[in-house]
Design a protein around this motif. Sequence first.
Motif, PDB file in Angstrom:
ATOM      1  N   ASN A   1      40.428  -4.407  43.844  1.00 31.08           N
ATOM      2  CA  ASN A   1      40.953  -3.351  43.077  1.00 31.08           C
ATOM      3  C   ASN A   1      41.210  -2.104  43.922  1.00 31.08           C
ATOM      4  O   ASN A   1      40.538  -1.547  44.667  1.00 31.08           O
ATOM      5  CB  ASN A   1      39.571  -2.848  42.323  1.00 31.08           C
ATOM      6  N   ASP A   2      43.157  -2.224  43.864  1.00 28.31           N
ATOM      7  CA  ASP A   2      43.336  -1.399  44.514  1.00 28.31           C
ATOM      8  C   ASP A   2      42.775  -0.061  43.655  1.00 28.31           C
ATOM      9  O   ASP A   2      43.075   0.787  43.185  1.00 28.31           O
ATOM     10  CB  ASP A   2      44.818  -1.358  45.104  1.00 28.31           C
ATOM     11  N   SER A   3      42.345   1.119  45.304  1.00 24.25           N
ATOM     12  CA  SER A   3      41.955   1.765  45.200  1.00 24.25           C
ATOM     13  C   SER A   3      43.035   3.356  44.713  1.00 24.25           C
ATOM     14  O   SER A   3      44.233   2.971  45.341  1.00 24.25           O
ATOM     15  CB  SER A   3      41.124   2.697  46.151  1.00 24.25           C
ATOM     16  N   THR A   4      43.246   4.362  44.024  1.00 23.06           N
ATOM     17  CA  THR A   4      44.229   5.303  43.642  1.00 23.06           C
ATOM     18  C   THR A   4      44.907   5.912  44.862  1.00 23.06           C
ATOM     19  O   THR A   4      43.883   6.639  46.167  1.00 23.06           O
ATOM     20  CB  THR A   4      43.672   6.104  42.581  1.00 23.06           C
ATOM     21  N   PRO A   5      45.495   5.764  45.445  1.00 22.21           N
ATOM     22  CA  PRO A   5      46.224   6.531  47.077  1.00 22.21           C
ATOM     23  C   PRO A   5      45.904   8.278  47.133  1.00 22.21           C
ATOM     24  O   PRO A   5      46.352   8.459  46.137  1.00 22.21           O
ATOM     25  CB  PRO A   5      48.176   6.124  47.009  1.00 22.21           C
ATOM     26  N   ILE A   6      45.414   8.045  47.763  1.00 19.07           N
ATOM     27  CA  ILE A   6      46.044  10.080  48.177  1.00 19.07           C
ATOM     28  C   ILE A   6      46.975   9.919  47.903  1.00 19.07           C
ATOM     29  O   ILE A   6      47.744  10.170  48.852  1.00 19.07           O
ATOM     30  CB  ILE A   6      45.064  10.314  49.590  1.00 19.07           C
ATOM     31  N   THR A   7      46.877  11.749  47.558  1.00 20.38           N
ATOM     32  CA  THR A   7      48.156  12.218  48.178  1.00 20.38           C
ATOM     33  C   THR A   7      49.195  12.329  49.653  1.00 20.38           C
ATOM     34  O   THR A   7      47.970  12.622  50.240  1.00 20.38           O
ATOM     35  CB  THR A   7      48.745  13.835  46.679  1.00 20.38           C
TER      36      THR A   7
ATOM     37  N   CYS B   1      37.690  11.652  41.922  1.00 26.84           N
ATOM     38  CA  CYS B   1      37.802  11.355  40.549  1.00 26.84           C
ATOM     39  C   CYS B   1      37.974   9.576  40.025  1.00 26.84           C
ATOM     40  O   CYS B   1      36.866   9.321  39.363  1.00 26.84           O
ATOM     41  CB  CYS B   1      37.969  12.368  39.172  1.00 26.84           C
ATOM     42  N   LEU B   2      39.016   9.864  40.667  1.00 28.50           N
ATOM     43  CA  LEU B   2      39.691   8.852  39.572  1.00 28.50           C
ATOM     44  C   LEU B   2      39.059   7.209  40.628  1.00 28.50           C
ATOM     45  O   LEU B   2      38.736   6.159  39.738  1.00 28.50           O
ATOM     46  CB  LEU B   2      41.265   8.495  39.276  1.00 28.50           C
ATOM     47  N   ARG B   3      39.001   7.312  41.687  1.00 30.27           N
ATOM     48  CA  ARG B   3      38.855   6.533  42.153  1.00 30.27           C
ATOM     49  C   ARG B   3      36.954   5.890  42.096  1.00 30.27           C
ATOM     50  O   ARG B   3      36.844   4.763  41.772  1.00 30.27           O
ATOM     51  CB  ARG B   3      38.671   6.283  43.743  1.00 30.27           C
TER      52      ARG B   3
ATOM     53  N   ARG C   1      31.452  11.140  31.937  1.00 36.39           N
ATOM     54  CA  ARG C   1      30.914  12.435  33.218  1.00 36.39           C
ATOM     55  C   ARG C   1      31.167  12.717  33.989  1.00 36.39           C
ATOM     56  O   ARG C   1      31.134  13.950  34.449  1.00 36.39           O
ATOM     57  CB  ARG C   1      29.779  11.020  33.748  1.00 36.39           C
ATOM     58  N   LEU C   2      32.760  11.881  34.350  1.00 34.90           N
ATOM     59  CA  LEU C   2      33.681  12.564  35.492  1.00 34.90           C
ATOM     60  C   LEU C   2      34.012  14.016  34.828  1.00 34.90           C
ATOM     61  O   LEU C   2      34.623  14.696  35.534  1.00 34.90           O
ATOM     62  CB  LEU C   2      33.938  11.793  36.049  1.00 34.90           C
ATOM     63  N   PHE C   3      35.222  13.249  33.590  1.00 38.92           N
ATOM     64  CA  PHE C   3      35.926  14.883  32.880  1.00 38.92           C
ATOM     65  C   PHE C   3      35.257  15.335  32.580  1.00 38.92           C
ATOM     66  O   PHE C   3      36.252  16.761  32.003  1.00 38.92           O
ATOM     67  CB  PHE C   3      36.519  13.869  32.313  1.00 38.92           C
TER      68      PHE C   3
END
Length: 205
Positions: free
Chosen positions: A3-9, A73-75, A108-110
């Motif tokens: 599961n590739d993590s969402t990249p940081i900007t 949050c998405l990660r 929970r997160l949103f």
Amino acid sequence: MKNDSTPITKSRGPAEHEVRAQIVAAATEHFSHFGYEKTTVSDLARVIGYSKAYIYKFFESKQSIGEMICGNCLREIEAEVSAAIGQSDQPPEQLRRMFKACTEASLRLFFRDRKLYEIAASAATERWQTVIVYEANIQRLLREVLQAGRLSGDFERKTPLDETTMAIYLVMRPYLNPLLLQYSFDYTEDAPVQLSNLVLRSLSP
């Protein structure tokens, strides 16, 4: 499952992680009190005690800061969904757990902080890169479960895999997208079970 993590900007300037983390932490707190839309980079600079120009050495815009917060949050959601899937080696049960984990983690997160929810809403509305990658990661997790189910004989194989993946993702989307989730709130307790059962019946070979 991978599961590739969402990249940081990507940020500008030297790679001073502590300073970036300090800016993000201060921005998170400020956004939670005053909201994302009402906060400017000048406001953050005043609160943190840095100059506006110094902040721009690390982030090219307020959106860049918001994307990092949103990405964090998405990660968390990705990690929780992946962990839930990993708790079973049976594809049908993995799919049930995926529906449940996606809904619970998103809620929970949103919704734990209404002000920070504005960031998620902006990200979804403007199609930030963090959101695009997050959606692709969730679809990849789903595709892997479906592929495993086809190999095990639990799921039908006639429908093209990409078509099946997208159709099921669209069923899940109201409980993943913050703009849609607010309109599905009354159904979040029962939806994961009912929808996953319906989907599993449609996948029966």
